[in-house]
Design an enzyme around this catalytic site. Structure first.
Site, PDB file in Angstrom:
ATOM      1  N   HIS A   1     -22.572   2.366  -6.375  1.00 21.16           N
ATOM      2  CA  HIS A   1     -22.421   0.973  -6.809  1.00 21.16           C
ATOM      3  C   HIS A   1     -22.698   0.795  -8.292  1.00 21.16           C
ATOM      4  O   HIS A   1     -22.122  -0.102  -8.924  1.00 21.16           O
ATOM      5  CB  HIS A   1     -23.308   0.066  -5.958  1.00 21.16           C
ATOM      6  CG  HIS A   1     -22.682  -0.294  -4.648  1.00 21.16           C
ATOM      7  ND1 HIS A   1     -21.817  -1.347  -4.521  1.00 21.16           N
ATOM      8  CD2 HIS A   1     -22.757   0.296  -3.433  1.00 21.16           C
ATOM      9  CE1 HIS A   1     -21.392  -1.405  -3.268  1.00 21.16           C
ATOM     10  NE2 HIS A   1     -21.943  -0.423  -2.580  1.00 21.16           N
TER      11      HIS A   1
ATOM     12  N   GLY B   1       9.408  -0.236   5.963  1.00 17.81           N
ATOM     13  CA  GLY B   1      10.213   0.954   6.183  1.00 17.81           C
ATOM     14  C   GLY B   1       9.753   2.138   5.370  1.00 17.81           C
ATOM     15  O   GLY B   1      10.563   3.010   5.017  1.00 17.81           O
TER      16      GLY B   1
ATOM     17  N   ARG C   1       7.540   5.664   4.421  1.00 15.33           N
ATOM     18  CA  ARG C   1       7.530   6.992   5.037  1.00 15.33           C
ATOM     19  C   ARG C   1       6.277   7.149   5.892  1.00 15.33           C
ATOM     20  O   ARG C   1       5.158   7.172   5.385  1.00 15.33           O
ATOM     21  CB  ARG C   1       7.568   8.048   3.935  1.00 15.33           C
ATOM     22  CG  ARG C   1       7.697   9.474   4.444  1.00 15.33           C
ATOM     23  CD  ARG C   1       7.938  10.392   3.256  1.00 15.33           C
ATOM     24  NE  ARG C   1       8.153  11.760   3.669  1.00 15.33           N
ATOM     25  CZ  ARG C   1       7.193  12.700   3.676  1.00 15.33           C
ATOM     26  NH1 ARG C   1       5.961  12.378   3.306  1.00 15.33           N
ATOM     27  NH2 ARG C   1       7.460  13.931   4.045  1.00 15.33           N
TER      28      ARG C   1
ATOM     29  N   HIS D   1     -12.285   6.532   0.143  1.00  9.81           N
ATOM     30  CA  HIS D   1     -10.923   6.025   0.011  1.00  9.81           C
ATOM     31  C   HIS D   1     -10.819   5.300  -1.325  1.00  9.81           C
ATOM     32  O   HIS D   1     -11.771   4.670  -1.781  1.00  9.81           O
ATOM     33  CB  HIS D   1     -10.620   5.050   1.160  1.00  9.81           C
ATOM     34  CG  HIS D   1      -9.568   4.040   0.836  1.00  9.81           C
ATOM     35  ND1 HIS D   1      -9.875   2.758   0.396  1.00  9.81           N
ATOM     36  CD2 HIS D   1      -8.212   4.116   0.866  1.00  9.81           C
ATOM     37  CE1 HIS D   1      -8.750   2.099   0.189  1.00  9.81           C
ATOM     38  NE2 HIS D   1      -7.731   2.884   0.457  1.00  9.81           N
TER      39      HIS D   1
END
Length: 305
Positions: A146, A259, A261, A107
């Site tokens: 790392h 709010g 998507r 990620h």
């Protein structure tokens, strides 16, 4: 000083393009589809998804630029001074779920937030980083990861790697399970201490270094043979990923509360996952050693150069 939001946006769009191109090249057959969207309250984005590739079972790389007039609670709880001000949030966020259990999930994100733009003293900051979630532990991969993280921030101050590494270890920890999500990497938020130009340069350095850190690990592991046992272990561990993103991740909470998507916010979830009641790997097995010995916060670099 007013931050240069246009420059940040241009960089983030280029970053999305370059990461997608590199992932397509590494996969060999998968291609990203593009989904442009608009937000009724202001702004929009471009979500790109690769599904069913030879290497990547699912990869999502999303750009968003959203604006609003009232900050959601997740954004102002630590900064009450910006409550009620107009805001703008830009970012690229990505999650890569490989097909082979020996290739780790990863990620990354780079984001910029500003409130009170146009006023005398706007508040702004950068955030981002990247982390690695292996299903099987390889010391070589963690050390290389790392080392790349350290090098990405080295020119901005030697202490930053240790500080951002600790923040990553602390953040990506499943409190309800009492276990780390992976081997960490870099994590920073509310970062403005170098001034706009240098803070932006730091964010660019982190964003630009991601694919060079992750792609060699993918290339090293993607041809490893695996069977049903390894696949089941991967799907169970993916369950931990889902739990973190839905229960703890601040970005997910901000997106939903503002709010955003929903499809783009939840693109980080893996295509397949499983939860088996009270399933524990055999102690001392390769699967068991992941938690017993590998997923422990440590100084991966030691005295390495």
């Amino acid at each position: 000083m007013q931050p240069d939001t246009a420059a940040v946006k241009a960089y983030l769009l280029e970053l999305q393009d370059s990461i997608c191109a590199a992932l397509e090249s590494e996969d060999g057959s998968g291609r990203f589809g593009s989904d442009a969207w608009e937000r009724a309250e202001g702004g929009g984005g471009r979500t790109r998804i690769l599904s069913g590739g030879a290497v990547f079972e699912k990869a999502g790389v999303a750009f968003s630029h959203v604006v609003g007039t009232a900050l959601p609670p997740s954004a102002s709880v630590r900064r009450p001074d910006i409550a009620g001000k107009g805001w703008s949030a830009l970012g690229v966020s990505l999650v890569i779920h490989p097909r082979n259990p020996f290739v780790p999930t990863s990620h990354a994100n780079v984001r910029f937030f500003a409130a009170g733009l146009g006023g005398a003293a706007p508040a702004w900051w950068f955030g981002g980083g990247w982390d690695l979630t292996p299903y099987y532990g390889f010391e070589e991969d963690a050390v290389d990861w790392h080392r790349a993280a350290r090098d990405a921030v080295a020119r901005f101050g030697a202490p930053l790697y240790g500080r951002f590494k600790k923040a990553c270890d602390d953040y990506f920890f499943l409190k309800h399970r009492g276990e780390p999500r992976g081997v960490g990497g870099l994590f920073f938020d509310d970062f403005d201490e170098l001034g706009f130009e240098r803070s932006f340069a730091l964010a660019r350095s982190v964003g630009d270094a991601f694919i060079g850190a992750y792609r060699p690990i993918v290339a090293r592991r993607k041809g490893t043979l695996y069977g049903e046992r390894e696949r089941e272990h991967q799907l169970r561990r993916r369950g931990r990923y889902v739990e973190f993103n839905l229960l703890q991740d601040r970005g997910t909470l901000f997106g939903l509360q503002s709010g955003g998507r929903t499809e783009s916010i939840l693109m980080s979830l893996p295509p397949l996952v499983r939860w088996d009641y009270s399933a524990e790997p055999t102690q001392g097995s390769p699967e068991g050693r992941l938690l017993e010995a590998f997923l422990k916060p440590r100084e991966w670099l030691g005295g390495s150069r």
